[in-house]
Motif scaffolding. Structure first.
Motif, mmCIF file in Angstrom:
data_model
loop_
_atom_site.group_PDB
_atom_site.id
_atom_site.type_symbol
_atom_site.label_atom_id
_atom_site.label_comp_id
_atom_site.label_asym_id
_atom_site.label_seq_id
_atom_site.Cartn_x
_atom_site.Cartn_y
_atom_site.Cartn_z
ATOM 1 N N PRO A 9 0.824 -1.213 0.000
ATOM 2 C CA PRO A 9 0.000 0.000 0.000
ATOM 3 C C PRO A 9 0.861 1.267 0.000
ATOM 4 N N ILE A 10 1.666 1.422 -1.047
ATOM 5 C CA ILE A 10 2.622 2.528 -1.088
ATOM 6 C C ILE A 10 2.276 3.587 -2.132
ATOM 7 N N HIS A 11 1.247 3.345 -2.933
ATOM 8 C CA HIS A 11 0.895 4.283 -4.001
ATOM 9 C C HIS A 11 -0.384 5.035 -3.668
ATOM 10 N N ARG A 12 -0.409 6.297 -3.990
ATOM 11 C CA ARG A 12 -1.651 7.057 -3.874
ATOM 12 C C ARG A 12 -2.661 6.416 -4.802
ATOM 13 N N THR A 33 -2.605 -7.328 0.924
ATOM 14 C CA THR A 33 -1.755 -6.196 1.245
ATOM 15 C C THR A 33 -1.345 -6.316 2.713
ATOM 16 N N TYR A 34 -0.242 -5.687 3.056
ATOM 17 C CA TYR A 34 0.256 -5.716 4.426
ATOM 18 C C TYR A 34 -0.385 -4.623 5.263
ATOM 19 N N ASP A 35 -0.483 -4.876 6.535
ATOM 20 C CA ASP A 35 -0.926 -3.862 7.480
ATOM 21 C C ASP A 35 0.196 -3.663 8.488
ATOM 22 N N HIS A 36 1.210 -2.957 8.069
ATOM 23 C CA HIS A 36 2.345 -2.640 8.933
ATOM 24 C C HIS A 36 2.459 -1.127 9.031
ATOM 25 N N LEU A 37 3.184 -0.663 10.015
ATOM 26 C CA LEU A 37 3.393 0.775 10.154
ATOM 27 C C LEU A 37 4.469 1.288 9.206
ATOM 28 N N PHE A 42 10.710 1.364 2.356
ATOM 29 C CA PHE A 42 9.579 2.254 2.111
ATOM 30 C C PHE A 42 9.244 3.128 3.322
ATOM 31 N N ARG A 43 10.008 3.030 4.389
ATOM 32 C CA ARG A 43 9.649 3.721 5.631
ATOM 33 C C ARG A 43 9.658 5.242 5.517
ATOM 34 N N ASP A 44 10.349 5.802 4.540
ATOM 35 C CA ASP A 44 10.381 7.256 4.379
ATOM 36 C C ASP A 44 9.330 7.772 3.407
#
Length: 81
Positions: A9-12, A33-37, A42-44
Motif C-alpha cells: 500500500p505505497i501508491h496514492r 496487502t500488508y498492514d504494517h506501520l 519504504f519507511r520514508d
C-alpha cells in the motif's frame, strides 16, 4: 493452480487502483496487502492503511479475493493505556 499476489500500500490511489485492476486482469485468484506501520526501504515514503486500501480495491475489482497478509493488532488496540 491458483496464484495470489501481494500489493504493497505505497501508491496514492490514482496510481494504486491501476495495480489492483491489473492484478485481476492477469488472473490472480487473490491479492493481499500488508498492514504494517512501515516496511524497510519504504519507511520514508507513504504507507497507507490496509483496510482503506482493500475497501478501495473492492471498488475497482470484481471477482478477485482481497485480504490482509499480516494484520498489526497492537497499534490498533481499543484499550487505552
Amino acid at each position: 493452480m491458483r496464484l495470489s499476489t501481494v500489493i504493497l500500500p505505497i501508491h496514492r490511489w490514482a496510481e494504486g487502483q491501476k495495480t489492483w485492476r491489473r492484478a485481476e486482469e492477469l488472473g490472480f485468484h487473490a491479492a493481499y496487502t500488508y498492514d504494517h506501520l512501515s516496511w524497510r526501504t519504504f519507511r520514508d515514503g507513504p504507507w497507507f492503511g490496509a483496510i482503506p486500501t482493500l475497501t478501495a480495491a473492492a471498488t475497482v475489482t470484481q471477482s478477485m479475493r482481497l485480504g490482509t497478509l499480516v494484520t498489526s493488532v497492537k497499534p490498533r488496540s481499543p484499550i487505552a493505556a
